[in-house]
Design a protein around this motif. Sequence first.
Motif, PDB file in Angstrom:
ATOM      1  N   VAL A  79      27.226  33.283  42.913  1.00  0.00           N
ATOM      2  CA  VAL A  79      28.248  33.972  42.128  1.00  0.00           C
ATOM      3  C   VAL A  79      29.111  32.931  41.433  1.00  0.00           C
ATOM      4  CG1 VAL A  79      30.093  35.689  42.191  1.00  0.00           C
ATOM      5  CG2 VAL A  79      28.344  35.719  43.961  1.00  0.00           C
ATOM      6  N   THR A  81      32.245  32.373  38.033  1.00  0.00           N
ATOM      7  CA  THR A  81      33.090  33.003  37.016  1.00  0.00           C
ATOM      8  C   THR A  81      33.690  31.957  36.089  1.00  0.00           C
ATOM      9  OG1 THR A  81      34.808  34.678  36.698  1.00  0.00           O
ATOM     10  CG2 THR A  81      35.297  32.952  38.275  1.00  0.00           C
ATOM     11  N   ASP A  82      33.963  32.358  34.863  1.00  0.00           N
ATOM     12  CA  ASP A  82      34.597  31.473  33.885  1.00  0.00           C
ATOM     13  C   ASP A  82      35.430  32.296  32.923  1.00  0.00           C
ATOM     14  OD1 ASP A  82      34.319  28.663  33.945  1.00  0.00           O
ATOM     15  OD2 ASP A  82      32.183  28.844  33.546  1.00  0.00           O
ATOM     16  N   ALA A  83      36.598  31.768  32.586  1.00  0.00           N
ATOM     17  CA  ALA A  83      37.392  32.351  31.502  1.00  0.00           C
ATOM     18  C   ALA A  83      37.066  31.555  30.242  1.00  0.00           C
ATOM     19  CB  ALA A  83      38.882  32.242  31.821  1.00  0.00           C
ATOM     20  N   ILE A  85      38.136  30.674  26.426  1.00  0.00           N
ATOM     21  CA  ILE A  85      39.063  30.710  25.304  1.00  0.00           C
ATOM     22  C   ILE A  85      38.641  29.572  24.388  1.00  0.00           C
ATOM     23  CG2 ILE A  85      40.874  31.544  26.874  1.00  0.00           C
ATOM     24  CD1 ILE A  85      42.310  29.009  26.712  1.00  0.00           C
ATOM     25  N   SER A 121      34.846  40.724  30.997  1.00  0.00           N
ATOM     26  CA  SER A 121      36.132  41.384  30.772  1.00  0.00           C
ATOM     27  C   SER A 121      36.800  40.755  29.556  1.00  0.00           C
ATOM     28  CB  SER A 121      36.996  41.342  32.027  1.00  0.00           C
ATOM     29  OG  SER A 121      37.827  40.239  32.052  1.00  0.00           O
ATOM     30  N   TYR A 168      40.002  36.720  24.487  1.00  0.00           N
ATOM     31  CA  TYR A 168      39.610  35.904  25.633  1.00  0.00           C
ATOM     32  C   TYR A 168      38.539  36.697  26.385  1.00  0.00           C
ATOM     33  CZ  TYR A 168      44.175  33.608  24.814  1.00  0.00           C
ATOM     34  OH  TYR A 168      45.250  32.964  24.269  1.00  0.00           O
ATOM     35  N   SER A 170      36.336  36.767  29.979  1.00  0.00           N
ATOM     36  CA  SER A 170      35.978  36.232  31.295  1.00  0.00           C
ATOM     37  C   SER A 170      34.644  36.822  31.706  1.00  0.00           C
ATOM     38  CB  SER A 170      37.043  36.575  32.341  1.00  0.00           C
ATOM     39  OG  SER A 170      38.205  35.816  32.115  1.00  0.00           O
ATOM     40  N   THR A 172      31.497  36.835  34.687  1.00  0.00           N
ATOM     41  CA  THR A 172      31.087  36.509  36.050  1.00  0.00           C
ATOM     42  C   THR A 172      29.593  36.755  36.133  1.00  0.00           C
ATOM     43  OG1 THR A 172      33.237  37.093  36.953  1.00  0.00           O
ATOM     44  CG2 THR A 172      31.381  37.114  38.496  1.00  0.00           C
ATOM     45  N   ARG A 249      33.528  21.176  29.945  1.00  0.00           N
ATOM     46  CA  ARG A 249      34.885  20.612  29.811  1.00  0.00           C
ATOM     47  C   ARG A 249      34.987  19.274  30.527  1.00  0.00           C
ATOM     48  NH1 ARG A 249      39.137  24.656  32.377  1.00  0.00           N
ATOM     49  NH2 ARG A 249      37.396  24.941  33.802  1.00  0.00           N
TER      50      ARG A 249
ATOM     51  N   THR B 119      35.627  37.119  42.583  1.00  0.00           N
ATOM     52  CA  THR B 119      35.872  35.927  41.775  1.00  0.00           C
ATOM     53  C   THR B 119      37.130  36.188  40.948  1.00  0.00           C
ATOM     54  OG1 THR B 119      34.650  36.657  39.804  1.00  0.00           O
ATOM     55  CG2 THR B 119      33.384  35.537  41.530  1.00  0.00           C
ATOM     56  N   ALA B 120      37.840  35.122  40.639  1.00  0.00           N
ATOM     57  CA  ALA B 120      39.093  35.266  39.892  1.00  0.00           C
ATOM     58  C   ALA B 120      39.160  34.234  38.788  1.00  0.00           C
ATOM     59  CB  ALA B 120      40.286  35.101  40.839  1.00  0.00           C
ATOM     60  N   SER B 121      39.359  34.674  37.565  1.00  0.00           N
ATOM     61  CA  SER B 121      39.555  33.706  36.486  1.00  0.00           C
ATOM     62  C   SER B 121      40.936  33.912  35.887  1.00  0.00           C
ATOM     63  CB  SER B 121      38.423  33.793  35.465  1.00  0.00           C
ATOM     64  OG  SER B 121      38.740  34.654  34.429  1.00  0.00           O
ATOM     65  N   PHE B 122      41.642  32.800  35.788  1.00  0.00           N
ATOM     66  CA  PHE B 122      43.046  32.799  35.365  1.00  0.00           C
ATOM     67  C   PHE B 122      43.169  32.244  33.954  1.00  0.00           C
ATOM     68  CE2 PHE B 122      42.950  32.497  39.916  1.00  0.00           C
ATOM     69  CZ  PHE B 122      44.052  33.208  40.366  1.00  0.00           C
ATOM     70  N   ILE B 123      43.909  32.930  33.120  1.00  0.00           N
ATOM     71  CA  ILE B 123      44.315  32.338  31.846  1.00  0.00           C
ATOM     72  C   ILE B 123      45.831  32.203  31.904  1.00  0.00           C
ATOM     73  CG2 ILE B 123      44.293  32.534  29.335  1.00  0.00           C
ATOM     74  CD1 ILE B 123      41.767  34.245  29.609  1.00  0.00           C
ATOM     75  N   GLY B 154      36.388  30.665  41.262  1.00  0.00           N
ATOM     76  CA  GLY B 154      37.503  30.853  40.346  1.00  0.00           C
ATOM     77  C   GLY B 154      37.393  29.948  39.145  1.00  0.00           C
ATOM     78  N   ASP B 155      38.258  30.177  38.178  1.00  0.00           N
ATOM     79  CA  ASP B 155      38.306  29.325  36.991  1.00  0.00           C
ATOM     80  C   ASP B 155      39.707  29.422  36.412  1.00  0.00           C
ATOM     81  OD1 ASP B 155      37.075  27.614  35.010  1.00  0.00           O
ATOM     82  OD2 ASP B 155      37.254  29.290  33.619  1.00  0.00           O
ATOM     83  N   THR B 156      40.141  28.350  35.786  1.00  0.00           N
ATOM     84  CA  THR B 156      41.459  28.339  35.160  1.00  0.00           C
ATOM     85  C   THR B 156      41.377  27.781  33.759  1.00  0.00           C
ATOM     86  OG1 THR B 156      42.411  27.846  37.320  1.00  0.00           O
ATOM     87  CG2 THR B 156      43.848  27.580  35.426  1.00  0.00           C
ATOM     88  N   LYS B 157      41.942  28.498  32.820  1.00  0.00           N
ATOM     89  CA  LYS B 157      42.132  27.964  31.477  1.00  0.00           C
ATOM     90  C   LYS B 157      43.613  28.069  31.148  1.00  0.00           C
ATOM     91  CE  LYS B 157      37.746  27.233  30.225  1.00  0.00           C
ATOM     92  NZ  LYS B 157      37.047  27.829  31.357  1.00  0.00           N
ATOM     93  N   SER B 170      41.391  37.898  35.478  1.00  0.00           N
ATOM     94  CA  SER B 170      40.209  38.754  35.513  1.00  0.00           C
ATOM     95  C   SER B 170      39.533  38.585  36.866  1.00  0.00           C
ATOM     96  CB  SER B 170      39.220  38.387  34.408  1.00  0.00           C
ATOM     97  OG  SER B 170      39.725  38.805  33.159  1.00  0.00           O
TER      98      SER B 170
END
Lengths: 363, 363
Positions: A79, A81-83, A85, A121, A168, A170, A172, A249, B119-123, B154-157, B170
């Motif tokens: 599993v 996930t990526d955001a 932008i 999403s 944006y 996201s 998964t 990145r 899973t959690a992706s943060f912007i 998880g992911d952070t942008k 998300s």
Amino acid sequence: MTVNGNEKEQAGGPELTCPMPLTHHDQITLGHGSGGKLTAELIEHVFYPILGNPTLLRGDDAAIPPLRPALEEGDSLAVTTDAHIVRPLFFPGGDIGRLAICGTVNDLAMVGARPLWITASFILEEGFATADLERIVRSMRQAADESDVIVVAGDTKVAEHGQVDGVYISTTGVGRVPSGRQTSGSNARAGDAVLLSGTIGDHGIAVLAARGELAFNTEIVSDIAPLSGLVEAIYATGAEVHTLRDPTRGGVAVTLNEIARQSEVAVVLTEEQIPVREEVEGACELLGFDPLHLANEGKLVAFVPEESASTVLDAMRRNDYGRDACRIGRVEAEPGGRVLMETGIGGTRIVDMPAGELLPRIC
Amino acid sequence: MTVNGNEKEQAGGPELTCPMPLTHHDQITLGHGSGGKLTAELIEHVFYPILGNPTLLRGDDAAIPPLRPALEEGDSLAVTTDAHIVRPLFFPGGDIGRLAICGTVNDLAMVGARPLWITASFILEEGFATADLERIVRSMRQAADESDVIVVAGDTKVAEHGQVDGVYISTTGVGRVPSGRQTSGSNARAGDAVLLSGTIGDHGIAVLAARGELAFNTEIVSDIAPLSGLVEAIYATGAEVHTLRDPTRGGVAVTLNEIARQSEVAVVLTEEQIPVREEVEGACELLGFDPLHLANEGKLVAFVPEESASTVLDAMRRNDYGRDACRIGRVEAEPGGRVLMETGIGGTRIVDMPAGELLPRIC
């Protein structure tokens, strides 16, 4: 609806016809994210017709995609996930939609997983052009078809004008790791050969150029690509694949530093073996960037035992996304956690983890 | 790392100690989303210590969480995703972190799935307070523990100041649907009783109040809660559970209209049986809202055969999140796709799908 069966659900699924064009809503409004009639309209007129498959079309709170064939003893699920932008949303070689699918497909592939399902999403800016959204979603479908995955669930929210930079996304992904694959950033070993699937920095320079941040024109296009086929070609050689990672990145420099730390080994690169397009090299010299720090979206590094290196390289070169694959270095036991570069003039320098602020910012 | 084993991984996992406070970065910078040193710092100082578990801490491109016990014949996997945006980020009864976990846990539960992984992706917005991020992530951990799920990836942008309203999260969830559960928005049948787990509109009014959009004070707090325990209690009765759904965005009105359409049945409500707190009723009268349109984050509607209704209601009332459960209506064959309300004065009105613009906007 069960985990048993004989084959994977067709990525195609039914293509729904669009009963009524969304011409009266050529821009996204706050109401499109409210969960009411307008949200239903957006789903029925944009997402279902383009991404539709039987699982997505079921329309429940969660999707229950078929898992065929069933998981066997020793199989695992992966599993990730990526955001996503990126500015601009469209750039030479791709767009945020292709990025969102490929990024997630590739993260699954890097742990040896065969991608199965993706969720998406969307956070949309009020006023965003519906036609641009459709173009992005079509691009997602194309990348998903190429990767043999289906989008099984989605969600849309709309934020006020100015509180999102367009859109944006996201994503998964869920994939299946076949029994026996033990590929991890922690598994690099002294004696491994370090292989790279092609030229570096293309995506970074393509996006910078599309942003008008280069003082010159360039023909460089992003390398965005789904790498699951390339990864399967590598496993098909029968080699022990210790580590795979896609240098996105932060570029190759960050990726190799992460692996060196996770595996507590030294990665020793040979500068002249690292493939960089002339135009990328030129742009870097002008702008003061190191190609090792530039983002890639269709490349991978592979760590395999020295004795398998030639076989794996040959297999990579027979794949469309590995034609320029080459060996760029080796793994040594010491100094653990470090990446070193042997330069053309016989010296050695440390390739450090770049600090965030120094990077060319492309997302 | 395989699909076999004896028990689910403990949601707890190792609590890492934080080697160095992030005091020199009390605000999020663009560099925290770059993938370089600052991103690593954010992961090591905020996400790992608060959300840490062995799967998350592995640090590869994708997580390979243990699936224990293994899937059995007839079991399925469920997948769902949601983007969470809410203003203000903190409100009476919860915050965006609790919302992000509960929303996804509940979507899984509504198809009969036992939540496993999130899973959690943060912007994040450049300049966002690190302390607020920590508070949100702690709230996620607490809700995850309560729901017996782990955050596996998880992911952070980071987007430029002004291009995110603080933080968007998300979340995607994966759950297991035990063999034999056939719960769907398409499975409501004429003769079903319609049950509701408690009072409606609490979340909507609490958020509006926190935004200062009410001209009066209210003690109402959001009902945000993970409903997987309540759902298991319902299945434990042995009743055939035809449909479950949580009336979030768009409220009970949208949820019941969706079910009526998916199942091609009529849902007939009895107005006086719908539980609404006095303060919520009052706020709605003053502001011209219909409680049926207000969002809930800790309620569900359940469609079960009439003969099971009392047993299921009793089971719901024994659960903390179902104490005020009651029967609010029934399913009839005609008119298919419609929701009707029998009013106190003997009349019947149509409960329509609200258009997006008319809703009180809370996200």
